[in-house]
Design a protein around this motif. Structure first.
Motif, PDB file in Angstrom:
ATOM      1  N   LYS A  83      20.096  19.184  33.179  1.00 56.45           N
ATOM      2  CA  LYS A  83      19.282  19.287  34.388  1.00 56.45           C
ATOM      3  C   LYS A  83      18.079  20.201  34.169  1.00 56.45           C
ATOM      4  CE  LYS A  83      19.781  17.732  37.883  1.00 56.45           C
ATOM      5  NZ  LYS A  83      19.185  16.482  38.414  1.00 56.45           N
ATOM      6  N   GLU A 127      22.449  25.746  39.029  1.00 58.29           N
ATOM      7  CA  GLU A 127      23.135  26.007  37.765  1.00 58.29           C
ATOM      8  C   GLU A 127      22.171  26.147  36.592  1.00 58.29           C
ATOM      9  OE1 GLU A 127      26.798  23.977  36.920  1.00 58.29           O
ATOM     10  OE2 GLU A 127      26.973  23.320  39.002  1.00 58.29           O
ATOM     11  N   VAL A 128      20.933  25.672  36.737  1.00 54.44           N
ATOM     12  CA  VAL A 128      19.982  25.805  35.632  1.00 54.44           C
ATOM     13  C   VAL A 128      19.631  27.270  35.368  1.00 54.44           C
ATOM     14  CG1 VAL A 128      19.014  23.514  36.044  1.00 54.44           C
ATOM     15  CG2 VAL A 128      17.911  25.522  37.078  1.00 54.44           C
ATOM     16  N   SER A 141      17.320  19.083  41.619  1.00 54.45           N
ATOM     17  CA  SER A 141      18.030  19.823  40.582  1.00 54.45           C
ATOM     18  C   SER A 141      19.083  20.738  41.210  1.00 54.45           C
ATOM     19  CB  SER A 141      17.035  20.596  39.724  1.00 54.45           C
ATOM     20  OG  SER A 141      17.662  21.152  38.588  1.00 54.45           O
ATOM     21  N   THR A 142      19.488  21.753  40.484  1.00 52.82           N
ATOM     22  CA  THR A 142      20.644  22.560  40.838  1.00 52.82           C
ATOM     23  C   THR A 142      20.414  24.030  40.505  1.00 52.82           C
ATOM     24  OG1 THR A 142      22.968  23.000  40.230  1.00 52.82           O
ATOM     25  CG2 THR A 142      21.607  21.923  38.586  1.00 52.82           C
ATOM     26  N   ARG A 201      15.900  22.985  43.752  1.00 44.83           N
ATOM     27  CA  ARG A 201      17.143  23.475  43.140  1.00 44.83           C
ATOM     28  C   ARG A 201      18.064  23.952  44.246  1.00 44.83           C
ATOM     29  NH1 ARG A 201      13.705  26.638  38.547  1.00 44.83           N
ATOM     30  NH2 ARG A 201      13.334  24.823  37.195  1.00 44.83           N
ATOM     31  N   PRO A 242      20.808  27.825  31.286  1.00 45.38           N
ATOM     32  CA  PRO A 242      21.992  27.004  31.581  1.00 45.38           C
ATOM     33  C   PRO A 242      23.111  27.248  30.579  1.00 45.38           C
ATOM     34  CG  PRO A 242      20.295  25.670  30.542  1.00 45.38           C
ATOM     35  CD  PRO A 242      19.667  27.009  30.824  1.00 45.38           C
ATOM     36  N   SER A 265      24.298  21.541  33.120  1.00 48.85           N
ATOM     37  CA  SER A 265      23.163  22.332  33.591  1.00 48.85           C
ATOM     38  C   SER A 265      22.026  22.331  32.578  1.00 48.85           C
ATOM     39  CB  SER A 265      23.594  23.758  33.936  1.00 48.85           C
ATOM     40  OG  SER A 265      24.197  24.411  32.842  1.00 48.85           O
ATOM     41  N   TYR A 283      26.464  32.125  41.215  1.00 47.48           N
ATOM     42  CA  TYR A 283      25.130  31.598  41.456  1.00 47.48           C
ATOM     43  C   TYR A 283      24.656  32.127  42.806  1.00 47.48           C
ATOM     44  CZ  TYR A 283      26.706  27.997  38.113  1.00 47.48           C
ATOM     45  OH  TYR A 283      27.208  27.324  37.029  1.00 47.48           O
TER      46      TYR A 283
END
Length: 344
Positions: free
Chosen positions: A156, A129-130, A126-127, A178, A148, A153, A282
């Protein structure tokens, strides 16, 4: 051991596959690897060209939304590393349906197949950005609520929550990673670093959103893959692990770093209108993966960026065809390629 890598012909997935086959990770030496990739605009066979003939590699062209296909591939596997995703914010603003289809429905199909196959580990990539935008100070840890702000996002975050629900409900041994902004060779030129680099290589100007004050943490792809491998080998089921690079830069500072490598100045920059829903900053803590698994990023940003610029400079035959398709043409092609939805 048999590892299925979804999205294994994409940017990060192809690096991970090549590291595994090259013996970089002791836990996975001599593992068989099956790549499942739909080969949309972001996945290319050329990304794996140097390992295509490896005796332990199988490449399957297919859709993670295809239930019978993923059932077959996962039936004799031990580990799934799930990179496959639509992953560009601008594209998600133009065509959110494509992102929901792949990132949510596709993850669900994989989880169902993994449950049937009784896999020993499922790692969902994942990322950061969530978590949404954190503002000027502080860092998100893995307990932070998800907030998000873009269709990408949000899709995700939905994928993450589905994966963790399969652990809590069914006991499926899921881990979620993430990551912060990943960069390196073979990254599609829609993303900021390769976009700016290829613009400058072609003698063009670079487009900087807004005033360039948005902040991102930068993570070299080799460090990202190392973090994923540590989680795949020894992560605790049901846990989320942040993977960061430790280099926070405003987009303006990032632009300056890239310009300097070309001996260029700010006359090569266009300030363009900011995109919708553009998160300010972020930032992640990596205490959990560092403390539990010994993760440490090893590639200094200046070195990694210079190596990345050098790679794009040497390989125009790789990126020039990709620059020929703009975002909205790409969205149309994605929609055409992803209809109709395969059976569950």
């Amino acid at each position: 051991m048999h590892i299925v890598v979804t999205g294994g012909a994409g940017f990060i997935g192809s690096h991970f596959v090549k590291h595994v086959l090259g013996g970089a990770y002791p836990a996975f030496r001599a593992a068989r690897v099956t790549v499942l990739d739909k080969f949309t605009y972001a996945g290319s066979g050329t990304n794996l060209s140097d390992v295509t003939d490896h005796p332990l590699l199988t490449i399957e062209k297919g859709d993670i939304c295809d239930g019978p296909l993923v059932d077959r591939l996962l039936a004799d596997s031990d580990l799934v590393v799930h990179f496959a995703a639509e992953s560009h914010v601008d594209r998600s603003i133009a065509a959110a349906d494509v992102f929901v289809r792949t990132n949510v429905i596709g993850t669900h199909r994989l989880l169902e197949a993994a449950l049937k196959a009784q896999l020993t580990r499922f790692v969902c990539i994942s990322t950061d950005e969530v978590y949404g935008s954190i503002g000027g100070t502080g860092r998100w840890d893995e307990r932070a609520p998800l907030a998000p702000n873009s269709p990408y996002s949000a899709s995700k975050a939905s994928s993450d929550l589905l994966a963790l629900a399969y652990y809590r409900t069914h006991g499926l041994p899921v881990c979620v990673t993430r990551c912060s902004n990943t960069y390196g060779s073979y990254q599609h030129p829609e993303k900021v670093i390769p976009r700016f680099v290829t613009q400058l290589l072609q003698g063009h100007r670079v487009p900087l959103y807004g005033d360039g004050s948005h902040v991102r943490d930068w993570l070299h792809v080799n460090d990202h893959c190392q973090g994923v491998a540590l989680v795949a080998a020894d992560g605790r089921p049901g846990q989320v692990y942040n993977i960061g690079g430790g280099t926070e830069l405003t987009n303006r500072d990032l632009t300056q770093h890239i310009l300097a490598l070309f001996g260029a100045d700010w006359s090569r920059v266009d300030n363009v209108p900011d995109r919708k829903g553009h998160d300010l900053r972020y930032a992640l803590t990596t205490d959990r993966i560092s403390g539990e698994l010994g993760y440490r990023p090893a590639v200094p940003f200046e070195d990694g960026l210079a190596r990345t610029v050098a790679w794009y400079t040497r390989h125009p035959e790789w990126w020039k065809p990709l620059r020929a398709v703009d975002t909205y043409q790409g969205v149309a092609r994605l929609r055409e390629a992803q209809e109709p939805l395969p059976p569950p």
